[in-house]
Design a protein around this motif. Sequence first.
Motif, short mmCIF file in Angstrom:
data_model
loop_
_atom_site.label_atom_id
_atom_site.label_comp_id
_atom_site.label_asym_id
_atom_site.label_seq_id
_atom_site.Cartn_x
_atom_site.Cartn_y
_atom_site.Cartn_z
N PHE A 111 0.84 -1.20 0.00
CA PHE A 111 0.00 0.00 0.00
C PHE A 111 0.88 1.25 0.00
CE2 PHE A 111 -2.40 -3.41 1.94
CZ PHE A 111 -3.63 -3.32 1.30
N ASP A 112 0.38 2.31 -0.63
CA ASP A 112 1.12 3.57 -0.62
C ASP A 112 0.75 4.39 0.62
OD1 ASP A 112 -1.34 4.79 -1.12
OD2 ASP A 112 -0.97 5.00 -3.27
N ALA A 113 1.34 5.58 0.73
CA ALA A 113 1.15 6.38 1.94
C ALA A 113 -0.31 6.78 2.14
CB ALA A 113 2.03 7.62 1.87
N ALA A 114 -1.06 6.84 1.04
CA ALA A 114 -2.49 7.19 1.12
C ALA A 114 -3.35 5.98 1.49
CB ALA A 114 -2.95 7.80 -0.20
N GLY A 115 -2.71 4.81 1.63
CA GLY A 115 -3.47 3.61 2.00
C GLY A 115 -4.09 2.90 0.82
N GLU A 116 -3.67 3.27 -0.39
CA GLU A 116 -4.19 2.62 -1.59
C GLU A 116 -3.23 1.51 -2.02
OE1 GLU A 116 -7.12 3.23 -3.01
OE2 GLU A 116 -7.48 4.73 -1.45
N PRO A 117 -3.77 0.42 -2.59
CA PRO A 117 -2.88 -0.64 -3.10
C PRO A 117 -1.89 -0.08 -4.12
CG PRO A 117 -5.19 -1.31 -3.22
CD PRO A 117 -5.19 0.13 -2.84
N VAL A 118 -0.63 -0.56 -4.09
CA VAL A 118 0.40 -0.05 -5.02
C VAL A 118 0.10 -0.44 -6.47
CG1 VAL A 118 2.23 0.13 -3.30
CG2 VAL A 118 1.95 -2.02 -4.56
N ARG A 119 -0.76 -1.42 -6.68
CA ARG A 119 -1.24 -1.74 -8.03
C ARG A 119 -2.76 -1.75 -7.99
NH1 ARG A 119 3.18 -1.16 -8.63
NH2 ARG A 119 4.83 -2.47 -9.48
N ASP A 120 -3.35 -1.22 -9.07
CA ASP A 120 -4.81 -1.30 -9.16
C ASP A 120 -5.19 -2.76 -9.35
OD1 ASP A 120 -5.74 1.20 -8.77
OD2 ASP A 120 -5.67 1.79 -10.89
N PRO A 121 -5.96 -3.31 -8.44
CA PRO A 121 -6.30 -4.72 -8.60
C PRO A 121 -7.33 -4.93 -9.70
CG PRO A 121 -7.37 -3.80 -6.65
CD PRO A 121 -6.52 -2.71 -7.22
N LYS A 122 -7.12 -5.96 -10.47
CA LYS A 122 -8.12 -6.37 -11.46
C LYS A 122 -9.20 -7.15 -10.70
CE LYS A 122 -8.64 -9.97 -14.97
NZ LYS A 122 -9.23 -9.41 -16.19
N ILE A 123 -10.45 -6.84 -10.97
CA ILE A 123 -11.53 -7.63 -10.38
C ILE A 123 -11.99 -8.62 -11.44
CG2 ILE A 123 -13.86 -7.58 -9.39
CD1 ILE A 123 -13.16 -4.72 -8.40
N LEU A 124 -11.97 -9.91 -11.08
CA LEU A 124 -12.30 -10.93 -12.07
C LEU A 124 -13.73 -10.78 -12.55
CD1 LEU A 124 -10.63 -14.25 -10.85
CD2 LEU A 124 -9.61 -12.19 -11.85
N ALA A 125 -13.91 -10.94 -13.84
CA ALA A 125 -15.25 -11.00 -14.41
C ALA A 125 -15.90 -12.30 -13.95
CB ALA A 125 -15.17 -10.95 -15.93
N ARG A 126 -17.22 -12.30 -13.95
CA ARG A 126 -17.95 -13.49 -13.49
C ARG A 126 -17.48 -14.75 -14.23
NH1 ARG A 126 -23.24 -13.82 -10.97
NH2 ARG A 126 -23.22 -11.56 -10.87
N ALA A 127 -17.26 -14.63 -15.55
CA ALA A 127 -16.85 -15.79 -16.35
C ALA A 127 -15.44 -16.26 -15.95
CB ALA A 127 -16.88 -15.44 -17.83
N GLU A 128 -14.55 -15.30 -15.66
CA GLU A 128 -13.19 -15.67 -15.25
C GLU A 128 -13.21 -16.39 -13.91
OE1 GLU A 128 -10.22 -12.27 -16.91
OE2 GLU A 128 -11.76 -11.56 -15.53
N ARG A 129 -14.05 -15.87 -13.02
CA ARG A 129 -14.14 -16.49 -11.70
C ARG A 129 -14.72 -17.90 -11.80
NH1 ARG A 129 -14.49 -16.42 -6.26
NH2 ARG A 129 -16.47 -16.98 -5.31
N SER A 130 -15.77 -18.06 -12.60
CA SER A 130 -16.37 -19.40 -12.65
C SER A 130 -15.46 -20.37 -13.39
CB SER A 130 -17.78 -19.36 -13.23
OG SER A 130 -17.77 -18.83 -14.50
N GLU A 131 -14.68 -19.89 -14.34
CA GLU A 131 -13.72 -20.77 -15.00
C GLU A 131 -12.64 -21.24 -14.02
OE1 GLU A 131 -11.99 -19.15 -18.63
OE2 GLU A 131 -10.43 -20.71 -18.56
N ALA A 132 -12.15 -20.31 -13.19
CA ALA A 132 -11.13 -20.67 -12.19
C ALA A 132 -11.69 -21.65 -11.19
CB ALA A 132 -10.62 -19.40 -11.49
N LEU A 133 -12.96 -21.45 -10.80
CA LEU A 133 -13.59 -22.35 -9.83
C LEU A 133 -13.87 -23.73 -10.43
CD1 LEU A 133 -16.11 -19.99 -8.01
CD2 LEU A 133 -14.12 -21.11 -7.00
#
Length: 190
Positions: free
Chosen positions: A163-185
Amino acid sequence: MPDLGYGCACGTLRGTVAEATPATCSHVLCHCHDCRSAYTYLGHGDPGVVDLVQTSQDRIRVTEGRDKLRAFRHTPRGALRWYAACCDVPLFVTPLRPRLVHVGMNADRLDDPAAIGPVRGEGFIRTPDGKVRHKNILFVATRLVSRVVGRNVTGEWKETPFFDAAGEPVRDPKILARAERSEALSALRR
Ligand SMILES: [Zn+2]
Ligand SMILES: [Zn+2]
């Protein structure tokens, strides 16, 4: 106390866990679908159970290949799953806010996994009758809470590579699309 090395599979991203001992790190096993599908999302086989080192983020240093650090979330409310983009291996899981200080590190990335001692607890075990149970989770949770409280008192929660000094993640996280999540599951062995 020794610093313990870790690295991604190709060796581009490397770092250390400061003063890694069984006293500062809790060695746990997690059977949950999110820990396992972090592997399948990144193109690996289902590990079945994931070996984790629970510690606080101020102990984690990234010494080489920091630009390869990436994050994703299984869902808009999910934890941050950190990985190395050079070879797509899962490295860490953290909460969304730095004050929570907690980090789970994928123990298969440690140079010497034996240094963190024996397994102290186990989460999300599926029993044959379809229930989910945990083993020794109170010990692990108590240690986790004491690390959070301690770091918030001393201000060490600000020392984090995630996290940076402002408390934000140092990389913008990708949020998995529903299809990506169900494929991984769907790649999980159950
Ligand atoms: Zn790599
Ligand atoms: Zn898990």
